[in-house]
Design a protein around this motif. Structure first.
Motif, short mmCIF file in Angstrom:
data_model
loop_
_atom_site.label_atom_id
_atom_site.label_comp_id
_atom_site.label_asym_id
_atom_site.label_seq_id
_atom_site.Cartn_x
_atom_site.Cartn_y
_atom_site.Cartn_z
N GLY A 1 0.80 -1.23 0.00
CA GLY A 1 0.00 0.00 0.00
C GLY A 1 0.82 1.27 0.00
O GLY A 1 0.27 2.36 0.06
N SER A 2 2.17 1.15 -0.06
CA SER A 2 3.01 2.35 0.07
C SER A 2 3.13 3.11 -1.24
O SER A 2 3.05 2.51 -2.31
CB SER A 2 4.43 1.95 0.47
N PRO A 3 3.35 4.43 -1.17
CA PRO A 3 3.56 5.19 -2.40
C PRO A 3 4.95 4.94 -3.00
O PRO A 3 5.16 5.11 -4.19
CB PRO A 3 3.44 6.65 -1.94
N VAL A 4 5.90 4.57 -2.15
CA VAL A 4 7.29 4.33 -2.59
C VAL A 4 7.61 2.86 -2.27
O VAL A 4 7.24 2.38 -1.19
CB VAL A 4 8.26 5.24 -1.79
N ASP A 5 8.25 2.15 -3.15
CA ASP A 5 8.66 0.76 -2.89
C ASP A 5 7.49 -0.19 -2.65
O ASP A 5 7.61 -1.16 -1.88
CB ASP A 5 9.62 0.67 -1.68
N SER A 6 6.37 0.06 -3.31
CA SER A 6 5.19 -0.80 -3.08
C SER A 6 5.43 -2.21 -3.62
O SER A 6 4.77 -3.15 -3.21
CB SER A 6 3.97 -0.19 -3.76
N PHE A 7 6.39 -2.34 -4.52
CA PHE A 7 6.64 -3.63 -5.18
C PHE A 7 7.70 -4.46 -4.43
O PHE A 7 8.05 -5.56 -4.84
CB PHE A 7 7.10 -3.39 -6.62
N ILE A 8 8.22 -3.90 -3.34
CA ILE A 8 9.30 -4.60 -2.62
C ILE A 8 8.71 -5.53 -1.55
O ILE A 8 7.73 -5.19 -0.90
CB ILE A 8 10.29 -3.56 -2.05
N LEU A 9 9.32 -6.69 -1.40
CA LEU A 9 8.82 -7.67 -0.46
C LEU A 9 9.66 -7.65 0.82
O LEU A 9 10.82 -8.05 0.80
CB LEU A 9 8.93 -9.06 -1.12
N PRO A 10 9.10 -7.15 1.93
CA PRO A 10 9.90 -7.15 3.16
C PRO A 10 10.15 -8.58 3.66
O PRO A 10 9.25 -9.42 3.59
CB PRO A 10 9.03 -6.40 4.18
N ILE A 11 11.35 -8.82 4.14
CA ILE A 11 11.67 -10.11 4.77
C ILE A 11 12.43 -9.84 6.08
O ILE A 11 13.05 -8.80 6.23
CB ILE A 11 12.54 -11.03 3.86
N PRO A 12 12.36 -10.79 7.03
CA PRO A 12 13.04 -10.56 8.32
C PRO A 12 14.57 -10.52 8.13
O PRO A 12 15.11 -11.23 7.29
CB PRO A 12 12.67 -11.81 9.14
N ALA A 13 15.23 -9.66 8.91
CA ALA A 13 16.69 -9.57 8.83
C ALA A 13 17.24 -8.99 10.13
O ALA A 13 16.49 -8.38 10.90
CB ALA A 13 17.10 -8.67 7.67
N GLY A 14 18.54 -9.15 10.35
CA GLY A 14 19.20 -8.54 11.51
C GLY A 14 19.34 -7.04 11.27
O GLY A 14 19.42 -6.60 10.13
N MET A 15 19.33 -6.25 12.36
CA MET A 15 19.45 -4.78 12.24
C MET A 15 20.40 -4.31 13.34
O MET A 15 20.32 -4.82 14.46
CB MET A 15 18.10 -4.11 12.56
N PRO A 16 21.27 -3.32 13.05
CA PRO A 16 22.14 -2.82 14.13
C PRO A 16 21.31 -2.33 15.31
O PRO A 16 20.32 -1.62 15.11
CB PRO A 16 22.88 -1.64 13.47
N GLY A 17 21.70 -2.72 16.50
CA GLY A 17 21.00 -2.25 17.70
C GLY A 17 19.92 -3.20 18.19
O GLY A 17 19.43 -3.06 19.30
N TYR A 18 19.53 -4.18 17.36
CA TYR A 18 18.45 -5.09 17.76
C TYR A 18 19.00 -6.51 17.94
O TYR A 18 19.83 -6.96 17.15
CB TYR A 18 17.35 -5.12 16.69
N GLU A 19 18.49 -7.20 18.97
CA GLU A 19 18.99 -8.54 19.25
C GLU A 19 18.34 -9.58 18.33
O GLU A 19 18.99 -10.48 17.83
CB GLU A 19 18.71 -8.88 20.72
N ASP A 20 17.00 -9.44 18.12
CA ASP A 20 16.28 -10.42 17.29
C ASP A 20 16.23 -9.93 15.85
O ASP A 20 16.46 -8.75 15.57
CB ASP A 20 14.83 -10.54 17.78
N GLU A 21 15.88 -10.85 14.96
CA GLU A 21 15.59 -10.42 13.59
C GLU A 21 14.39 -9.48 13.61
O GLU A 21 13.49 -9.65 14.45
CB GLU A 21 15.19 -11.64 12.76
#
Ligand SMILES: Cc1ncc(COP(=O)(O)O)c(C=O)c1O
Length: 421
Positions: free
Chosen positions: A344-364
């Motif tokens: 539903g986003s105006p930008v990157d509506s075609f991108i598929l989010p997937i879980p990943a590691g992020m700086p500062g976070y312990e879990d995916e």
């Protein structure tokens, strides 16, 4: 062409129900919006904002009156003596860390009174030790006490946890990534009165992320000493391209400024480049974007509850932040939810989010949000750490309708994968 062809009956019924709920809350919500709109407008007028202040400076940024005026406008809005509004803050975490490092000294102790602070502060504090210069490495110790099961500050525990070297109490206004109530200004005000009566030497700090302009009063209005937040959340009005702020008593804001730049330099430098007009303009818009987001959050609570999910805050609860949590109960649902919402986003509506590691976070973590400003949760996003019981946190929203569309697409994504209850 519309965003969807036809909605399955259970989704269209949930939409109808949620719209009726939002309608019934409109007059309460608009009263707060009108009040905050007038407060922000008055702050601009009182500080005599003019066209000249909207242009940025370069290099050291010495004598930048636009920067000084923006600091004073922000201080007025937050009920504070002083503020430091800077594009040099890379995030809310950076602004909060700067405030803590600015004020705390080796040998000091500080205490969180509503459970563990937000995930990204764990490495700052040294709860998760990484050898990167946490407060703990510099000899600053930390404890936290949980809220009671019904979301109250536990004063008996607080009295036990306070030590002779306790310099600061920290409070998180919003729920963050936790299934707990956020602390309303009324509850923070009770805490301030308690601390002032029993421990007058202790500094009270509020992590103000997501709380700004949701209620009529701000932490400074009730006597909080220091607060910090991000400009790509509430107070950037979806326009600020980066940045954060610190506000509070002048002596503490000045100490934080020494830490942001360097001792002896403080807040009197810092170029304002290209972002200054957007900071002013976004701040002026922010009571409206916050209000749209709150209306969207009420829709989301009613919608997901009608679809059989537990939500927090609950539908009728008084709002104190921009976050709406939905307990989805499984990893698959969380992924489907974020993937649907992203469509539903105006930008990157075609991108598929997937879980990943992020700086500062312990879990995916999984994050949905096709935003104009990278990571700007004020625009509308949904995310959460992939851990039991799989709660997705939505925040922000340019407009009520945009939040509604996103939620419907998230529900359709669950429906298509047979993951609706
Ligand atoms: C309560 C709270 N504090 C701090 C932060 C950190 O903000 P940032 O992502 O800008 O570092 C967040 C982020 O979501 C939050 O929810």
């Amino acid at each position: 062409m519309l965003l969807w062809e036809e909605l399955p009956r259970l989704i269209s019924e949930a939409v109808e129900h949620a719209e009726a709920v939002v309608q019934s809350r409109l007059s309460d919500l608009s009263e707060i919006t009108e009040y905050n709109h007038s407060k922000v407008l008055y702050a601009f007028q009182a500080e005599k904002v003019t066209g000249y202040h909207l242009t940025g400076t370069t290099g050291y940024g010495l004598g930048d009156t636009g920067r000084e005026v923006l600091d004073r406008v922000m201080a007025r809005i937050l009920g504070a003596e002083a503020a430091l509004v800077r594009g040099q803050f890379v995030s809310g975490t950076h602004a909060i860390a700067t405030a803590l490092y600015g004020v705390l000294r080796p040998g000091d102790h500080f205490l969180s009174v509503n459970g563990s602070p937000y995930d990204t502060l764990e490495e700052v504090i040294g709860i998760r030790e990484t050898g990167q210069g946490s407060l703990k490495e510099f000899g600053v110790s930390f404890d936290s006490i949980p809220l009671s099961p019904d979301g109250e500050i536990q004063y008996a525990l607080l009295e036990k946890a306070i030590q002779p070297n306790t310099k600061m109490i920290i409070v998180q206004r919003s729920r963050g990534y936790a299934w707990r109530k956020s602390l309303g200004i009324d509850k923070i005000s009770e805490l301030v009165q308690f601390v002032r009566a029993h421990y007058p030497q202790v500094i009270i700090f509020v992590d103000n992320c997501y709380g700004e302009l949701v209620e009529k009063l701000e932490p400074g209005d009730i006597g909080v000493d220091l607060m910090a937040g991000s400009l790509i959340k509430n107070l950037g009005g979806t326009l600020a391209p980066t940045g954060g702020y610190i506000a509070g008593k002048k002596e503490y804001v000045d100490l934080a400024a020494q830490r942001l730049t360097a001792p002896g330099i403080g807040g009197e430098v810092g170029a304002t480049l290209e972002w200054q007009r957007l900071f002013f303009q976004g701040l002026f818009f922010s009571p409206i974007t916050v209000s749209e987001a709150v209306r969207g959050a009420v829709f989301s609570a009613a919608f997901w509850q009608a679809l059989g999910f537990e939500v927090s805050p609950e539908v009728e609860e008084q709002r104190t932040d921009l976050i709406q949590a939905v307990k989805l109960g499984s990893r698959e649902r969380m992924i489907a939810f974020c993937q649907g919402l992203q469509k539903g986003s105006p930008v990157d509506s075609f991108i598929l989010p997937i879980p990943a590691g992020m700086p500062g976070y312990e879990d995916e973590v999984i994050m949905a949000g096709g935003t104009f400003i990278q990571g700007a949760t004020s625009e509308f996003s949904a995310d959460g750490p992939l851990r039991e019981p799989f709660i997705v946190y939505q925040q922000g929203g340019f407009s009520y309708y945009y939040v509604k569309f996103g939620n419907i697409l998230a529900a359709l994504s669950l429906f298509e994968k047979d993951l609706l209850k």
